[in-house]
Design a protein around this motif. Structure first.
Motif, PDB file in Angstrom:
ATOM      1  N   UNK A   1       2.142   8.349  -3.468  1.00 17.68           N
ATOM      2  CA  UNK A   1       2.802   8.937  -4.634  1.00 17.68           C
ATOM      3  C   UNK A   1       3.392   7.835  -5.517  1.00 17.68           C
ATOM      4  N   UNK A   2       3.479   6.610  -4.971  1.00 11.79           N
ATOM      5  CA  UNK A   2       3.949   5.447  -5.728  1.00 11.79           C
ATOM      6  C   UNK A   2       2.806   4.510  -6.106  1.00 11.79           C
ATOM      7  N   UNK A   3       1.865   4.322  -5.172  1.00 10.28           N
ATOM      8  CA  UNK A   3       0.751   3.397  -5.369  1.00 10.28           C
ATOM      9  C   UNK A   3      -0.550   4.167  -5.189  1.00 10.28           C
ATOM     10  N   UNK A   4      -1.456   4.075  -6.170  1.00  9.28           N
ATOM     11  CA  UNK A   4      -2.678   4.879  -6.128  1.00  9.28           C
ATOM     12  C   UNK A   4      -3.514   4.567  -4.881  1.00  9.28           C
ATOM     13  N   UNK A   5      -4.299   5.557  -4.404  1.00 10.04           N
ATOM     14  CA  UNK A   5      -4.947   5.464  -3.077  1.00 10.04           C
ATOM     15  C   UNK A   5      -5.835   4.241  -2.859  1.00 10.04           C
ATOM     16  N   UNK A   6      -6.743   3.942  -3.813  1.00  4.63           N
ATOM     17  CA  UNK A   6      -7.632   2.805  -3.608  1.00  4.63           C
ATOM     18  C   UNK A   6      -6.866   1.489  -3.619  1.00  4.63           C
ATOM     19  N   UNK A   7      -5.846   1.411  -4.459  1.00  4.25           N
ATOM     20  CA  UNK A   7      -4.995   0.221  -4.481  1.00  4.25           C
ATOM     21  C   UNK A   7      -4.245   0.089  -3.161  1.00  4.25           C
ATOM     22  N   UNK A   8      -3.739   1.210  -2.672  1.00  2.00           N
ATOM     23  CA  UNK A   8      -3.042   1.194  -1.391  1.00  2.00           C
ATOM     24  C   UNK A   8      -3.976   0.740  -0.277  1.00  2.00           C
ATOM     25  N   UNK A   9      -5.200   1.288  -0.255  1.00  2.00           N
ATOM     26  CA  UNK A   9      -6.161   0.898   0.780  1.00  2.00           C
ATOM     27  C   UNK A   9      -6.552  -0.573   0.669  1.00  2.00           C
ATOM     28  N   UNK A  10      -6.680  -1.069  -0.569  1.00  2.00           N
ATOM     29  CA  UNK A  10      -7.032  -2.479  -0.764  1.00  2.00           C
ATOM     30  C   UNK A  10      -5.959  -3.384  -0.154  1.00  2.00           C
ATOM     31  N   UNK A  11      -4.695  -3.079  -0.434  1.00  2.00           N
ATOM     32  CA  UNK A  11      -3.601  -3.892   0.109  1.00  2.00           C
ATOM     33  C   UNK A  11      -3.504  -3.709   1.620  1.00  2.00           C
ATOM     34  N   UNK A  12      -3.613  -2.463   2.063  1.00  4.23           N
ATOM     35  CA  UNK A  12      -3.518  -2.170   3.500  1.00  4.23           C
ATOM     36  C   UNK A  12      -4.581  -2.909   4.301  1.00  4.23           C
ATOM     37  N   UNK A  13      -5.828  -2.803   3.882  1.00  2.20           N
ATOM     38  CA  UNK A  13      -6.914  -3.425   4.642  1.00  2.20           C
ATOM     39  C   UNK A  13      -6.924  -4.944   4.456  1.00  2.20           C
TER      40      UNK A  13
END
Length: 312
Positions: A30-42
């Motif tokens: 809800x703060x960081x868009x999903x693909x951006x979140x996944x990019x940082x996470x992975x």
């Protein structure tokens, strides 16, 4: 304890991690868009794995060759397809339908195993898949409105996750676990970053007010370390000791753990049909664990005239 039993328990722990972190991820995106979140996470998970390789498993780096690299990229590609199309599908469909359709990977895995690797599912697996599919329906399908484009996207997601399980079973015994895991996680990070650049406001990932917000930091730390680096290392390491269909059935427990977590953390209540769904999913997993001979003899006693239909 047998290697297969320990492997199944380890994979069940992975499903527990994924289910338990579902609420964290929901809050973070809800703060960081999903693909951006996944990019940082992975990406963070890949960095952790690379550091572990360099300091503790340097010998594995000598085994990095073209075949391992291509195998890891293939695993990462199918994993990315699962995450990307699930996110895309949620823009057009409900989370309940998305949860059920994603769970259909439990059905797709034995079909793909037969179609790609020519491995016929056992009677136990068929019974387990049937029970788990019915359970997923009861647990997730709160609305039964007509199908839409979002459902088609989520079906592609389910196929992606199913193919990831199938090919993990194929490659996991051929290459060093940590090295193969690192390549696939780095692949997901790269493909997620590319998707974020084209389809999202990727600059938000570099906004200190967003990336360092409590919800995002906690979600990134927990998902990167536990739900990504550790979870996929466990899957890659232990899937060689069990079957792909059993892995799919074990991972079908993820929404059950997510529902339990939501009950305690988000004060969500399960309906009676959802509780029945949880029981059926668990029963499906148990069916897959039963000794094949005993299970088939029991079925033959129930249906003595159709014995030929139940030969493995």
């Amino acid at each position: 304890m047998k290697a297969s039993s320990f492997a199944d328990l380890s994979l069940l722990f992975v499903a527990l991690i994924w289910g338990a972190t579902f609420v964290l991820v929901q809050n973070a995106i809800s703060f960081l868009e999903p693909q951006s979140f996944n990019a940082v996470r992975f990406a963070f998970a890949a960095i952790l794995l690379v550091l572990w390789l360099m300091f503790f498993e340097k010998e594995q780096l000598k085994k990095l060759d073209k075949k391992l690299l291509l195998s890891g990229i293939m695993l990462g590609f199918w994993l990315f397809i699962g995450y990307a199309f699930q996110t895309l599908g949620l823009l057009y469909t409900t989370s309940s339908k998305a949860g059920f359709i994603t769970g259909l990977s439990v059905v797709l895995v034995p079909l793909l195993m037969f179609g790609i690797l020519k491995q016929r599912p056992s009677l136990n697996s068929i019974a387990g898949v049937s029970a788990a599919t019915a359970g997923l329906y009861l647990l997730t399908m709160s609305d039964v409105s007509s199908l839409n484009i979002g459902d088609a996207f989520v079906l592609i997601c389910a196929a992606g996750f199913a193919l990831h399980i199938v090919f993990t079973g194929k490659f996991s015994s051929s290459y060093p676990t940590l090295l193969l895991t690192t390549v696939q996680i780095a692949t997901v990070a790269a493909l997620s970053a590319i998707s974020a650049v084209f389809f999202e406001d990727w600059k938000r990932a570099f906004n200190p007010d967003v990336i360092f917000s409590t919800n995002v930091v906690v979600a990134l730390l927990v998902t990167s370390i536990l739900a990504t680096a550790l979870a996929f290392f466990i899957q890659t390491n232990f899937q060689k000791h069990t079957t792909a269909t059993r892995v799919a059935l074990i991972f079908a427990m993820e929404p059950v753990f997510a529902a339990i977590t939501a009950y305690f953390w988000a004060d969500e209540r399960l309906t009676y049909s959802a509780l029945a769904g949880c029981v059926l999913i668990f029963a499906g997993m148990v069916f897959a664990e039963l000794p094949p001979g005993k299970f088939e003899r029991f079925i033959r006693k129930l249906f003595p005239k159709k014995e030929a239909d139940f030969k493995a």
